[in-house]
Each structure stands twice: as C-alpha cells, then as structure tokens.
Motif scaffolding. Structure first.
Motif, PDB file in Angstrom:
ATOM      1  N   UNK A 113       5.757  -0.049   7.390  1.00  0.00           N
ATOM      2  CA  UNK A 113       5.954   0.057   5.940  1.00  0.00           C
ATOM      3  C   UNK A 113       7.456   0.032   5.661  1.00  0.00           C
ATOM      4  N   UNK A 114       8.065  -1.145   5.706  1.00  0.00           N
ATOM      5  CA  UNK A 114       9.527  -1.223   5.652  1.00  0.00           C
ATOM      6  C   UNK A 114      10.137  -1.060   4.268  1.00  0.00           C
ATOM      7  N   UNK A 115       9.337  -1.235   3.207  1.00  0.00           N
ATOM      8  CA  UNK A 115       9.876  -1.109   1.846  1.00  0.00           C
ATOM      9  C   UNK A 115       8.934  -0.263   0.999  1.00  0.00           C
ATOM     10  N   UNK A 116       9.521   0.657   0.197  1.00  0.00           N
ATOM     11  CA  UNK A 116       8.699   1.493  -0.657  1.00  0.00           C
ATOM     12  C   UNK A 116       9.504   2.044  -1.827  1.00  0.00           C
ATOM     13  N   UNK A 117       8.786   2.565  -2.796  1.00  0.00           N
ATOM     14  CA  UNK A 117       9.371   3.247  -3.949  1.00  0.00           C
ATOM     15  C   UNK A 117       8.451   4.407  -4.301  1.00  0.00           C
ATOM     16  N   UNK A 118       9.052   5.537  -4.656  1.00  0.00           N
ATOM     17  CA  UNK A 118       8.273   6.662  -5.151  1.00  0.00           C
ATOM     18  C   UNK A 118       9.041   7.359  -6.252  1.00  0.00           C
ATOM     19  N   UNK A 119       8.404   7.497  -7.413  1.00  0.00           N
ATOM     20  CA  UNK A 119       9.001   8.204  -8.526  1.00  0.00           C
ATOM     21  C   UNK A 119       8.584   9.655  -8.534  1.00  0.00           C
ATOM     22  N   UNK A 120       9.137  10.434  -9.443  1.00  0.00           N
ATOM     23  CA  UNK A 120       8.730  11.846  -9.554  1.00  0.00           C
ATOM     24  C   UNK A 120       7.285  11.946 -10.017  1.00  0.00           C
ATOM     25  N   UNK A 121       6.464  12.647  -9.263  1.00  0.00           N
ATOM     26  CA  UNK A 121       5.042  12.721  -9.602  1.00  0.00           C
ATOM     27  C   UNK A 121       4.410  13.950  -8.963  1.00  0.00           C
ATOM     28  N   UNK A 122       3.474  14.553  -9.690  1.00  0.00           N
ATOM     29  CA  UNK A 122       2.651  15.638  -9.170  1.00  0.00           C
ATOM     30  C   UNK A 122       1.217  15.109  -9.087  1.00  0.00           C
ATOM     31  N   UNK A 123       0.784  14.761  -7.890  1.00  0.00           N
ATOM     32  CA  UNK A 123      -0.528  14.154  -7.719  1.00  0.00           C
ATOM     33  C   UNK A 123      -1.647  15.091  -8.160  1.00  0.00           C
ATOM     34  N   UNK A 124      -1.383  16.386  -8.191  1.00  0.00           N
ATOM     35  CA  UNK A 124      -2.419  17.342  -8.589  1.00  0.00           C
ATOM     36  C   UNK A 124      -2.790  17.225 -10.059  1.00  0.00           C
ATOM     37  N   UNK A 125      -1.936  16.549 -10.838  1.00  0.00           N
ATOM     38  CA  UNK A 125      -2.228  16.388 -12.263  1.00  0.00           C
ATOM     39  C   UNK A 125      -3.172  15.230 -12.540  1.00  0.00           C
ATOM     40  N   UNK A 126      -3.588  14.533 -11.478  1.00  0.00           N
ATOM     41  CA  UNK A 126      -4.488  13.382 -11.634  1.00  0.00           C
ATOM     42  C   UNK A 126      -5.833  13.674 -10.973  1.00  0.00           C
ATOM     43  N   UNK A 127      -6.884  13.328 -11.677  1.00  0.00           N
ATOM     44  CA  UNK A 127      -8.237  13.560 -11.155  1.00  0.00           C
ATOM     45  C   UNK A 127      -9.093  12.298 -11.166  1.00  0.00           C
ATOM     46  N   UNK A 128      -8.596  11.231 -11.773  1.00  0.00           N
ATOM     47  CA  UNK A 128      -9.351   9.982 -11.862  1.00  0.00           C
ATOM     48  C   UNK A 128      -8.464   8.811 -11.447  1.00  0.00           C
ATOM     49  N   UNK A 129      -9.105   7.730 -11.041  1.00  0.00           N
ATOM     50  CA  UNK A 129      -8.350   6.538 -10.642  1.00  0.00           C
ATOM     51  C   UNK A 129      -9.104   5.267 -10.998  1.00  0.00           C
ATOM     52  N   UNK A 130      -8.376   4.299 -11.517  1.00  0.00           N
ATOM     53  CA  UNK A 130      -8.894   2.946 -11.733  1.00  0.00           C
ATOM     54  C   UNK A 130      -8.412   2.097 -10.559  1.00  0.00           C
ATOM     55  N   UNK A 131      -9.313   1.394  -9.900  1.00  0.00           N
ATOM     56  CA  UNK A 131      -8.929   0.493  -8.812  1.00  0.00           C
ATOM     57  C   UNK A 131      -9.122  -0.940  -9.309  1.00  0.00           C
ATOM     58  N   UNK A 132      -8.017  -1.606  -9.603  1.00  0.00           N
ATOM     59  CA  UNK A 132      -8.091  -2.994 -10.075  1.00  0.00           C
ATOM     60  C   UNK A 132      -8.704  -3.889  -8.999  1.00  0.00           C
ATOM     61  N   UNK A 133      -9.285  -5.016  -9.396  1.00  0.00           N
ATOM     62  CA  UNK A 133      -9.730  -5.997  -8.391  1.00  0.00           C
ATOM     63  C   UNK A 133      -8.543  -6.425  -7.525  1.00  0.00           C
ATOM     64  N   UNK A 134      -8.746  -6.490  -6.235  1.00  0.00           N
ATOM     65  CA  UNK A 134      -7.666  -6.850  -5.308  1.00  0.00           C
ATOM     66  C   UNK A 134      -7.215  -8.292  -5.559  1.00  0.00           C
ATOM     67  N   UNK A 135      -5.905  -8.478  -5.650  1.00  0.00           N
ATOM     68  CA  UNK A 135      -5.335  -9.815  -5.819  1.00  0.00           C
ATOM     69  C   UNK A 135      -5.011 -10.419  -4.454  1.00  0.00           C
ATOM     70  N   UNK A 136      -5.137 -11.732  -4.350  1.00  0.00           N
ATOM     71  CA  UNK A 136      -4.701 -12.461  -3.157  1.00  0.00           C
ATOM     72  C   UNK A 136      -3.388 -13.153  -3.507  1.00  0.00           C
TER      73      UNK A 136
END
Length: 219
Positions: free
Chosen positions: A49-72
C-alpha cells in the motif's frame, strides 16, 4: 539431456529472473478522484500500500455504509496483465460481494446518504492471473520454495502467482468529504500453494484479505 533436478533448477532461475514473476507496485492512478490527495505511505515497507490519505475522522460516529458498484479502471496507467474483460468483470463482482459481506459485520448496508453514513467507492485498477503449470510448480520445486520462503518473510508476493490492484476511496456520504483513500496490491502468502492451482484464486484471496484489512482499520 538435462537431469530433472538440473532442468528444474534452471527453469526456476529463469522464471525468477523475469519481470512477469511479480507485478509492479500500485501507483497514483491519474484517473482517481483522490489522486491529488494521495501521498507516499512511509509506514508501508512491503510495497503493498504505497500511497494513502487519511483525514480527521472518528469511525465510531458511523453506523451505516453505502458500497458503490465496483469500477473497472480504464486509464492508460492501469496494471492489468493479460486479463480478459470477462475476468475483470468477474473480479469486480467478487470484490463487490466480499466488501459488502465483510463490512456488513460492522455497518448496516445503506442505499442512500444520511447521518452517520459512509460511502465506499472501490476501483479495480489491475490484476494478474497465476501462471498455469509454473505457478504450482514453483511452490513445490526446491528452488522456488526457497524464493517463496524469502518472499513470505518479507510480506511480498510469490513467484508466478496472481494478485489484484485496486483503489479505496471512503467518503462521508452526507458531505462527500474524503475520509480515507489508498491504492493497494493484495495477494496470498507466498507459501500458499493452494492459491496457485486456479488462475484467479490468488486474486480472489487478495480481495478477501483487502476487505478484512479495511474492516479492521475502520472498526
């Protein structure tokens, strides 16, 4: 005529000397929405995993997720190695299913933005199938076994074994603020001989490992 042991060793030496034994590490794919934010990942020593970005976030504040269709990914800097379009579609569908399944253990799967909701966009950017015959052979041959043992200790991919490259982009669904992004290459442990008997099995194992890694990060 070469004796079997000598021929075997010669074959392994040739195989391990060519670039097709392993695939290139992921790059900052120019067509990604998150490309401007991606930075070198100094914590990664494997090239996985040579490149990444992470912003300020508290994952505990999230309880739901939308998973978009995977792009090719269709950009000129994609890293597909002799992969048919049908196999790309198969891997994309498998990725969709695995990430929904794994993330569903922590988040309710949603279909619309709302408070406490993440949106995940996955892009399949590259893949390589396991080389027929040579893939399993390099796992049982003495020379190949030594090489793969070293690769396993380094956390790197095995010889002649498939892999999958993809991008993760995770947003706050309500604001579209980018929370996490990275490009990664996933593959089985270099000593996993079972992953070498099917052309796409190594890529599928990589997808499953990647889904588990994302879940572990945002729990």
């Amino acid at each position: 005529m070469l004796r079997p042991s000598f021929a075997s060793g010669t074959l392994i030496a040739v195989c391990l000397a060519v670039a097709s034994c392993t695939t290139a590490d992921p790059t900052v794919y120019s067509g990604l929405a998150s490309a401007p934010q991606l930075r070198p990942n100094t914590q990664d020593q494997t090239g996985r995993t040579p490149y990444r970005y992470k912003g300020p976030v508290d994952w505990r504040s999230y309880s739901k997720i939308i998973v978009d269709p995977v792009s090719v990914y269709g950009g000129p800097d994609s890293q597909f190695v002799k992969i048919a379009d049908t196999d790309k579609s198969l891997l994309a569908a498998y990725m969709q299913q695995q990430f929904v399944e794994k993330l569903g253990a922590r988040f309710a799967i949603a279909t619309a933005p709302g408070p406490g909701t993440l949106r995940l966009h996955l892009t399949l950017t590259g893949a390589k199938t396991t080389t027929p015959v040579l893939g399993p052979f390099t796992h049982i041959d003495v020379g190949g076994g030594v090489y793969n043992t070293v690769q396993s200790a380094r956390g790197r991919e095995g010889s002649m074994t498939g892999s999958v490259n993809y991008a993760v982009e995770l947003y706050d669904a309500s604001t579209s603020r980018l929370l996490l992004a990275y490009v990664t290459k996933q593959y089985p442990n270099a000593l996993n001989i079972g992953a070498s008997f099917s052309s796409l099995e190594a890529s599928k194992i990589g997808i499953r490992k990647g889904a588990e890694a994302l879940l572990a990060e945002i729990k």
